[in-house]
Structures are given as C-alpha cells and as structure tokens.
Design an enzyme around this catalytic site. Sequence first.
Site, PDB file in Angstrom:
ATOM      1  N   ALA A  46     -51.302   6.377 -10.256  1.00 29.20           N
ATOM      2  CA  ALA A  46     -51.660   5.399  -9.204  1.00 29.20           C
ATOM      3  C   ALA A  46     -52.060   6.173  -7.943  1.00 29.20           C
ATOM      4  O   ALA A  46     -51.544   5.927  -6.843  1.00 29.20           O
ATOM      5  CB  ALA A  46     -50.518   4.419  -8.939  1.00 29.20           C
ATOM      6  N   LEU A  47     -52.980   7.094  -8.127  1.00 29.41           N
ATOM      7  CA  LEU A  47     -53.280   8.074  -7.087  1.00 29.41           C
ATOM      8  C   LEU A  47     -53.998   7.433  -5.897  1.00 29.41           C
ATOM      9  O   LEU A  47     -54.838   6.549  -6.059  1.00 29.41           O
ATOM     10  CB  LEU A  47     -54.160   9.184  -7.670  1.00 29.41           C
ATOM     11  N   HIS A  48     -53.661   7.911  -4.710  1.00 29.47           N
ATOM     12  CA  HIS A  48     -54.317   7.480  -3.465  1.00 29.47           C
ATOM     13  C   HIS A  48     -54.653   8.739  -2.670  1.00 29.47           C
ATOM     14  O   HIS A  48     -54.406   9.871  -3.139  1.00 29.47           O
ATOM     15  CB  HIS A  48     -53.407   6.526  -2.695  1.00 29.47           C
ATOM     16  N   ASP A  49     -55.176   8.542  -1.454  1.00 27.30           N
ATOM     17  CA  ASP A  49     -55.633   9.695  -0.678  1.00 27.30           C
ATOM     18  C   ASP A  49     -54.495  10.675  -0.349  1.00 27.30           C
ATOM     19  O   ASP A  49     -54.754  11.855  -0.123  1.00 27.30           O
ATOM     20  CB  ASP A  49     -56.301   9.237   0.626  1.00 27.30           C
ATOM     21  N   HIS A  51     -52.139  11.596  -2.450  1.00 24.44           N
ATOM     22  CA  HIS A  51     -52.106  12.522  -3.604  1.00 24.44           C
ATOM     23  C   HIS A  51     -53.290  13.486  -3.548  1.00 24.44           C
ATOM     24  O   HIS A  51     -53.156  14.671  -3.868  1.00 24.44           O
ATOM     25  CB  HIS A  51     -52.202  11.748  -4.920  1.00 24.44           C
ATOM     26  N   GLN A 168     -36.859  14.040  -1.101  1.00 24.53           N
ATOM     27  CA  GLN A 168     -37.270  14.663  -2.367  1.00 24.53           C
ATOM     28  C   GLN A 168     -37.665  16.125  -2.130  1.00 24.53           C
ATOM     29  O   GLN A 168     -37.254  17.026  -2.866  1.00 24.53           O
ATOM     30  CB  GLN A 168     -38.449  13.881  -2.954  1.00 24.53           C
ATOM     31  N   VAL A 191     -50.160  11.313   4.554  1.00 27.15           N
ATOM     32  CA  VAL A 191     -51.470  10.734   4.868  1.00 27.15           C
ATOM     33  C   VAL A 191     -51.247   9.247   5.169  1.00 27.15           C
ATOM     34  O   VAL A 191     -50.529   8.559   4.443  1.00 27.15           O
ATOM     35  CB  VAL A 191     -52.458  10.911   3.698  1.00 27.15           C
ATOM     36  N   MET A 199     -49.400   6.181   3.252  1.00 26.66           N
ATOM     37  CA  MET A 199     -49.953   5.836   1.934  1.00 26.66           C
ATOM     38  C   MET A 199     -48.870   5.968   0.864  1.00 26.66           C
ATOM     39  O   MET A 199     -48.079   6.909   0.875  1.00 26.66           O
ATOM     40  CB  MET A 199     -51.129   6.743   1.608  1.00 26.66           C
ATOM     41  N   SER A 200     -48.873   5.008  -0.053  1.00 30.39           N
ATOM     42  CA  SER A 200     -47.878   4.980  -1.122  1.00 30.39           C
ATOM     43  C   SER A 200     -48.451   4.174  -2.277  1.00 30.39           C
ATOM     44  O   SER A 200     -49.163   3.180  -2.049  1.00 30.39           O
ATOM     45  CB  SER A 200     -46.596   4.292  -0.627  1.00 30.39           C
TER      46      SER A 200
HETATM   47  O1  PAF Z   1     -43.018  11.939  -6.047  1.00 33.04           O
HETATM   48  C1  PAF Z   1     -43.225  11.540  -7.229  1.00 33.04           C
HETATM   49  O2  PAF Z   1     -44.249  10.946  -7.542  1.00 33.04           O
HETATM   50  C2  PAF Z   1     -42.176  11.797  -8.282  1.00 33.04           C
HETATM   51  O3  PAF Z   1     -40.895  11.721  -7.752  1.00 33.04           O
HETATM   52  C3  PAF Z   1     -42.376  13.138  -9.030  1.00 33.04           C
HETATM   53  C4  PAF Z   1     -42.206  14.328  -8.082  1.00 33.04           C
HETATM   54  C5  PAF Z   1     -43.756  13.178  -9.648  1.00 33.04           C
HETATM   55  C6  PAF Z   1     -41.345  13.279 -10.144  1.00 33.04           C
HETATM   56  O4  PAF Z   1     -41.450  12.240 -11.060  1.00 33.04           O
END
Ligand code: PAF
Length: 295
Positions: A46-49, A51, A168, A191, A199-200
């Site tokens: 579910a990539l956004h800017d 990522h 994290q 971002v 962004m999430s």
């Molecule tokens: O930040 C995330 O998307 C997740 O916690 C990760 C680091 C990919 C581990 O599943």
Amino acid sequence: MTGDEQRAVRTVAAPAVHRTIAGIRQAVRGARSEGRTVAFVPTMGALHDGHLALVRRARAAADDVVVSIFVNPLQFGAGEDLDRYPRTFDADLDALAREGVAHVFAPAVDEMYPDGEVETRIAAGHVGTLYEGASRPGHFDGMLTVVAKLFHIVQPDRAVFGQKDAQQVFLVRRMVADLDVPVEVEVVPTVREPDGLAMSSRNRYLDAPDRRTALALSEALAAAGRAAPEGLDEVLAEAAAAFGDHDGIDLDYLVVVDPETFLPVDEAAHGPATVLVAARVGGTRLIDNADIVLG
Ligand code: PAF
C-alpha cells in the site's frame, strides 16, 4: 499522467518479483558476486510517497534496492485491521518500477511462517510495552521478529525506515545493536501531505470528515514545537488543546520522550526530545511524532 510520463513508465524495467526465500537469497547472492551493494526497504505494501522517499534514499545509498511487501500477521493483534489492511500489489509494483527498484520480495504468509505460529520471537523489552505497545500488546515483538527474519533472508548492507514510526525505529536500532546485526539502519524524515497530515497507508481508511479531523495530530505536534521553549508542562498543555478543536477523535497517548532512552521525560528536562501522539479517528488508529527542543 502525461504522454511522456506514460512512455517513461513503459520503458522502466519492472523489478524482479521473488515469492520464495530461496529466490531472493539467490538474487542477492548474484548481486554480491558482481560486487554490488544492497539496500533494503521493508514494507507492508500500500505504498505512498513516504515509502518512495525510503526507496529513493536506498537507491542513493546502494547499487541495488530490495523492497519487501509482506503484511506480517505477527504484528497485528486480535480485532486489528490485518484482514482489511490495504493490498495494492500491482500499483506498488508500478511505483517501484518507476523508482528503479531491482528486486521485490513478496512472500505468502506460509513461506514466512510455514509452521503457522512461530515459537521463537524477538522480545522488544520494556520500551516495547509502552505507547504503541501498550495499545497493541505484542505488536513490537511481532514487528521485530519479522524484521530480524527479513534481515537474515535479504542480508542487506543497509536498511531504510521512516521516522513516522519513531518507536519502531528506536526498537529496530536497539535490536541491531543488541544482537550485532551487520546492517546499517538509516532513517528518513516523515513525508507529509501539504496540510501536514503524515502519510500513512491507513489514511486511505479516512472519509472526508475524518480526514479533516486527523489534522489534530499534526496540529498538536506543531503546537508542541511552538511551546517547547516554555518546557514540558506547556508542551503537553498546548498539544492537548489542539485536540479540543476537533470532534470525533479519541486521543490514545500524548507523551514527550527522551530520544536516547525512549522513556518519558520529566519537567526538569531540557534539550532534544520527541513528542509522540496516537489517536483514533472513526475506526482508524493514527500515529505521528516530532522532534522538539525543550527550553
Ligand atoms: O513499518 C512497517 O511497514 C512494518 O512494521 C515493517 C517494518 C515492514 C515490518 O512488518
């Protein structure tokens, strides 16, 4: 998209997609045998800017980039959004192709956990039970376990994470230090949307009113930054007040931590600190954070 952009998309090479651990290991061994360095970006898709900023940093730092796309069941609790977590693989792959990513590792759950529940897990320790860990028991053990597994599988020179998930990042860095994992951890700033919302992948759950309400988080952090010269009490009061301006939001935690220990600071604290905030808007849990300097 303009005609030029469409042509550019068509000419970029798609990343090689690896569904097996053996496959990605072989690909990374191949890169290494040619003297190429490898940077790794772990994601749940579910990539956004946000990522893509991680991917760009990875590209700048190494010859080849590996991106993992794996929604890790171990880090979701009962009643959380594992089943409805957005899965947008084709769009993710297109975005990664445009960024020049060499390899995507996208295993099925039973490739990663062939025996179902794993018996061996990384324990995130005391900090792993605070803030996000208090609201999502076991989340950080599950996250560290999959990150450790992915590090063993990919064996990158460096791995890139986003500051948006500050707790994290702290825990991954500590695991890498505690277990002498030979991976350089890099962190890229959060971002934001033009109006300040971090962004999430979970932002896509928000309807229009919730999307407006969600601005309470970034507004609280901005208020905290402005109040920082006055000290902790003022920071907490001003940041909490930002939530009063919005209906339909449940504040989970608002805390100021020492970035070195990730433990809450007290009123005597001065200097660098990090404000963490989490809130539920409609059915969606959102987190954000900002660095401040306490006066
Ligand atoms: O930040 C995330 O998307 C997740 O916690 C990760 C680091 C990919 C581990 O599943």
